[in-house]
Motif scaffolding. Structure first.
Motif, PDB file in Angstrom:
ATOM      1  N   VAL A 186       0.509  -0.692  -0.402  1.00 48.70           N
ATOM      2  CA  VAL A 186      -0.011   0.122  -0.230  1.00 48.70           C
ATOM      3  C   VAL A 186       1.118   1.354  -0.202  1.00 48.70           C
ATOM      4  O   VAL A 186       1.478   1.403   0.928  1.00 48.70           O
ATOM      5  CB  VAL A 186      -0.810   0.375   1.242  1.00 48.70           C
ATOM      6  CG1 VAL A 186      -1.482   1.581   1.104  1.00 48.70           C
ATOM      7  CG2 VAL A 186      -1.665  -1.107   1.200  1.00 48.70           C
ATOM      8  N   PRO A 187       0.291   1.533  -1.066  1.00 47.05           N
ATOM      9  CA  PRO A 187       1.417   2.987  -0.772  1.00 47.05           C
ATOM     10  C   PRO A 187       1.110   4.297   0.676  1.00 47.05           C
ATOM     11  O   PRO A 187       0.251   4.308   0.965  1.00 47.05           O
ATOM     12  CB  PRO A 187       1.197   3.747  -2.096  1.00 47.05           C
ATOM     13  CG  PRO A 187      -0.405   3.595  -2.286  1.00 47.05           C
ATOM     14  CD  PRO A 187      -0.177   2.075  -1.998  1.00 47.05           C
ATOM     15  N   GLY A 188       2.020   4.681   0.986  1.00 47.44           N
ATOM     16  CA  GLY A 188       1.857   5.914   1.718  1.00 47.44           C
ATOM     17  C   GLY A 188       0.956   6.934   1.150  1.00 47.44           C
ATOM     18  O   GLY A 188       1.815   7.410  -0.081  1.00 47.44           O
ATOM     19  N   ASN A 189       1.301   8.080   2.039  1.00 46.59           N
ATOM     20  CA  ASN A 189       0.374   9.589   1.984  1.00 46.59           C
ATOM     21  C   ASN A 189       1.171  10.377   2.071  1.00 46.59           C
ATOM     22  O   ASN A 189       0.435  11.103   2.530  1.00 46.59           O
ATOM     23  CB  ASN A 189      -0.797   9.214   1.865  1.00 46.59           C
ATOM     24  CG  ASN A 189      -1.295   8.985   3.213  1.00 46.59           C
ATOM     25  OD1 ASN A 189      -0.089   9.322   4.386  1.00 46.59           O
ATOM     26  ND2 ASN A 189      -2.525   8.654   3.670  1.00 46.59           N
ATOM     27  N   GLU A 190       2.895  10.232   3.450  1.00 48.39           N
ATOM     28  CA  GLU A 190       3.136  11.685   4.132  1.00 48.39           C
ATOM     29  C   GLU A 190       4.439  11.539   3.193  1.00 48.39           C
ATOM     30  O   GLU A 190       5.157  11.334   2.893  1.00 48.39           O
ATOM     31  CB  GLU A 190       2.870  10.786   4.812  1.00 48.39           C
ATOM     32  CG  GLU A 190       3.730  12.560   6.333  1.00 48.39           C
ATOM     33  CD  GLU A 190       3.842  11.971   7.353  1.00 48.39           C
ATOM     34  OE1 GLU A 190       4.419  12.889   8.565  1.00 48.39           O
ATOM     35  OE2 GLU A 190       4.129  10.537   7.880  1.00 48.39           O
ATOM     36  N   ILE A 191       4.038  13.419   3.003  1.00 40.44           N
ATOM     37  CA  ILE A 191       5.306  13.855   2.216  1.00 40.44           C
ATOM     38  C   ILE A 191       6.664  14.535   3.108  1.00 40.44           C
ATOM     39  O   ILE A 191       5.732  14.609   4.029  1.00 40.44           O
ATOM     40  CB  ILE A 191       4.810  14.623   0.708  1.00 40.44           C
ATOM     41  CG1 ILE A 191       4.284  15.772   1.461  1.00 40.44           C
ATOM     42  CG2 ILE A 191       4.190  13.731  -0.446  1.00 40.44           C
ATOM     43  CD1 ILE A 191       3.700  16.222  -0.093  1.00 40.44           C
ATOM     44  N   ALA A 192       7.135  15.029   2.502  1.00 38.78           N
ATOM     45  CA  ALA A 192       8.679  15.716   3.382  1.00 38.78           C
ATOM     46  C   ALA A 192       8.259  15.035   4.913  1.00 38.78           C
ATOM     47  O   ALA A 192       8.344  16.158   5.562  1.00 38.78           O
ATOM     48  CB  ALA A 192       8.049  17.193   3.396  1.00 38.78           C
ATOM     49  N   VAL A 193       8.508  14.166   4.776  1.00 36.23           N
ATOM     50  CA  VAL A 193       8.768  13.473   6.314  1.00 36.23           C
ATOM     51  C   VAL A 193      10.221  12.967   6.738  1.00 36.23           C
ATOM     52  O   VAL A 193      11.643  13.167   5.628  1.00 36.23           O
ATOM     53  CB  VAL A 193       9.003  11.972   6.133  1.00 36.23           C
ATOM     54  CG1 VAL A 193       9.060  10.949   7.897  1.00 36.23           C
ATOM     55  CG2 VAL A 193       6.682  11.349   5.917  1.00 36.23           C
ATOM     56  N   VAL A 194      10.160  14.205   7.780  1.00 32.51           N
ATOM     57  CA  VAL A 194      11.983  14.160   8.105  1.00 32.51           C
ATOM     58  C   VAL A 194      12.284  14.433   9.499  1.00 32.51           C
ATOM     59  O   VAL A 194      11.539  14.322  10.300  1.00 32.51           O
ATOM     60  CB  VAL A 194      12.003  15.782   7.629  1.00 32.51           C
ATOM     61  CG1 VAL A 194      11.781  16.135   6.668  1.00 32.51           C
ATOM     62  CG2 VAL A 194      11.665  17.086   8.392  1.00 32.51           C
ATOM     63  N   ALA A 195      13.337  13.893   9.858  1.00 29.32           N
ATOM     64  CA  ALA A 195      13.733  13.914  10.949  1.00 29.32           C
ATOM     65  C   ALA A 195      15.404  15.019  11.318  1.00 29.32           C
ATOM     66  O   ALA A 195      16.362  14.959  10.323  1.00 29.32           O
ATOM     67  CB  ALA A 195      14.050  12.765  11.747  1.00 29.32           C
ATOM     68  N   ASP A 196      15.612  15.396  12.361  1.00 30.95           N
ATOM     69  CA  ASP A 196      16.828  16.374  13.398  1.00 30.95           C
ATOM     70  C   ASP A 196      17.472  15.121  13.789  1.00 30.95           C
ATOM     71  O   ASP A 196      17.132  14.819  14.542  1.00 30.95           O
ATOM     72  CB  ASP A 196      16.043  17.532  13.919  1.00 30.95           C
ATOM     73  CG  ASP A 196      15.587  18.439  13.282  1.00 30.95           C
ATOM     74  OD1 ASP A 196      15.852  18.494  12.243  1.00 30.95           O
ATOM     75  OD2 ASP A 196      14.601  19.245  13.996  1.00 30.95           O
ATOM     76  N   THR A 197      18.534  15.078  12.949  1.00 27.07           N
ATOM     77  CA  THR A 197      20.117  14.405  13.064  1.00 27.07           C
ATOM     78  C   THR A 197      20.982  14.434  13.046  1.00 27.07           C
ATOM     79  O   THR A 197      21.451  16.111  12.741  1.00 27.07           O
ATOM     80  CB  THR A 197      19.599  12.875  11.956  1.00 27.07           C
ATOM     81  OG1 THR A 197      20.623  13.541  10.752  1.00 27.07           O
ATOM     82  CG2 THR A 197      18.336  12.224  11.331  1.00 27.07           C
ATOM     83  N   PRO A 198      22.155  13.659  13.362  1.00 29.22           N
ATOM     84  CA  PRO A 198      23.715  14.262  13.603  1.00 29.22           C
ATOM     85  C   PRO A 198      23.827  15.084  12.270  1.00 29.22           C
ATOM     86  O   PRO A 198      24.746  15.680  12.206  1.00 29.22           O
ATOM     87  CB  PRO A 198      24.688  12.948  14.100  1.00 29.22           C
ATOM     88  CG  PRO A 198      23.407  12.251  14.743  1.00 29.22           C
ATOM     89  CD  PRO A 198      22.067  12.043  14.125  1.00 29.22           C
ATOM     90  N   VAL A 199      23.729  14.348  11.097  1.00 22.97           N
ATOM     91  CA  VAL A 199      24.280  14.822   9.939  1.00 22.97           C
ATOM     92  C   VAL A 199      23.276  16.030   9.512  1.00 22.97           C
ATOM     93  O   VAL A 199      23.564  16.231   8.240  1.00 22.97           O
ATOM     94  CB  VAL A 199      24.492  13.896   8.546  1.00 22.97           C
ATOM     95  CG1 VAL A 199      24.810  12.725   9.455  1.00 22.97           C
ATOM     96  CG2 VAL A 199      22.876  12.926   8.315  1.00 22.97           C
ATOM     97  N   GLY A 200      22.345  17.009   9.957  1.00 25.40           N
ATOM     98  CA  GLY A 200      21.109  17.824   9.830  1.00 25.40           C
ATOM     99  C   GLY A 200      20.297  17.273   9.674  1.00 25.40           C
ATOM    100  O   GLY A 200      19.856  16.403   9.955  1.00 25.40           O
ATOM    101  N   ARG A 201      19.208  18.377   9.018  1.00 20.21           N
ATOM    102  CA  ARG A 201      17.681  17.817   8.440  1.00 20.21           C
ATOM    103  C   ARG A 201      18.001  16.581   7.993  1.00 20.21           C
ATOM    104  O   ARG A 201      18.141  17.027   6.425  1.00 20.21           O
ATOM    105  CB  ARG A 201      16.999  18.923   8.142  1.00 20.21           C
ATOM    106  CG  ARG A 201      15.134  18.764   7.804  1.00 20.21           C
ATOM    107  CD  ARG A 201      14.582  19.682   8.065  1.00 20.21           C
ATOM    108  NE  ARG A 201      14.152  19.886   9.328  1.00 20.21           N
ATOM    109  CZ  ARG A 201      13.229  20.983   9.606  1.00 20.21           C
ATOM    110  NH1 ARG A 201      12.461  21.136   8.549  1.00 20.21           N
ATOM    111  NH2 ARG A 201      13.089  20.913  10.684  1.00 20.21           N
TER     112      ARG A 201
END
Length: 272
Positions: A135-150
């Motif tokens: 089933v395809p996802g429907n959430e775009i621009a999923v991001v996380a703040d990490t040690p390598v930046g966003r």
């Protein structure tokens, strides 16, 4: 200042326990090598085109042994992991091709379900129908703040859809993960040019950990895991074969490129 990362290129097979053990070793090796974050390919836990054989191994996220193993290894090594994707059983019984960001204490910092399904008939005779099970996802621009930046998330075939990467660029991602299991014909034709284009468009690093080689289920994948900088220069190309490699993310480089080519800032809406 540069932040070291590790990139894992695998020839994932049909035995989840063996794949999980290989992932644990990679997490340990990446941590020992000083990486702040490890990136792994699409379907790191199981790659099996025989869906009847694979089905017993595809379970709910809370019960997935590969996810649990990587979370434990990340906490032990004190390293972040961009776990390219796993096949996860949804509550409705269908599957999601789900990417995870795991932090240095083993917590899940972000999840992303692959949006674009690989439904194609190639001139080589290969035929793929990802949507038959996933089933395809429907959430775009999923991001996380990490040690390598966003960090922005995508998976494999998403690479061919620029609007997703435009959204990640507008979200001011510093790095975009593109874990993949590209076929050999499409990889030879398009892999490098698409990865470079997406890095240029988003003025962000692209880290594309890939599957490579002859797999136990009979498929062949292209390999050539890449790290591409915001200017489109290839900082790492792993070629073929299973391996772990190291590279660096230079956040200052992102600022330099965005100052020279401020395409994100200059973008205007285009009417239809």
């Amino acid at each position: 200042m540069s932040t070291p990362i590790a990139v894992l290129q695998t020839t994932t097979g049909i035995e989840p326990a063996a794949n999980a053990a290989a992932l644990r070793r990679a997490v340990q090796e990446a941590g020992a090598g000083g990486a702040a974050m490890l990136f792994t390919p699409e379907m790191s836990g199981l790659l099996d085109r025989d869906r009847a054989r694979a089905a017993p191994h595809i379970v709910a996220e809370s019960n997935d042994p590969t996810l649990a193993a990587v979370r434990a290894a990340a906490a032990e090594a004190k390293i972040w992991v961009a776990l390219g994707s796993l096949a996860i059983r949804r509550p409705d019984g269908r599957y999601a091709n789900r990417s995870f960001v795991i932090d240095e204490v083993g917590a899940i910092a972000a999840r992303y379900d692959k949006i674009h399904m690989f439904d194609v008939d190639l001139a080589s005779g290969e035929s793929w129908r990802e949507s038959a099970a996933y089933v395809p996802g429907n959430e775009i621009a999923v991001v996380a703040d990490t040690p390598v930046g966003r960090l922005g998330l995508s998976v494999c075939y998403d690479l061919r859809f620029p609007a997703l990467f435009e959204a990640l660029g507008q979200a001011r991602c510093d790095v975009i993960a593109v874990p993949a299991s590209f076929t050999v014909p499409t990889g030879r034709a398009h892999w490098h040019v698409l990865q470079r284009a997406r890095a240029i468009e988003a003025t962000a690093y692209v880290v594309a950990a890939a599957q490579s080689g002859e797999h136990a289920d009979g498929r062949r994948t292209f390999g050539h895991s890449l790290v591409v900088d915001p200017w489109g220069d290839v900082a790492l190309d792993m070629g073929e074969g299973a391996a772990l490699a190291f590279a660096a993310i230079d956040l200052a480089r992102i600022g330099e490129v965005r100052a020279q080519v401020p395409s994100l800032a200059n973008k205007r809406p285009i009417g239809v």
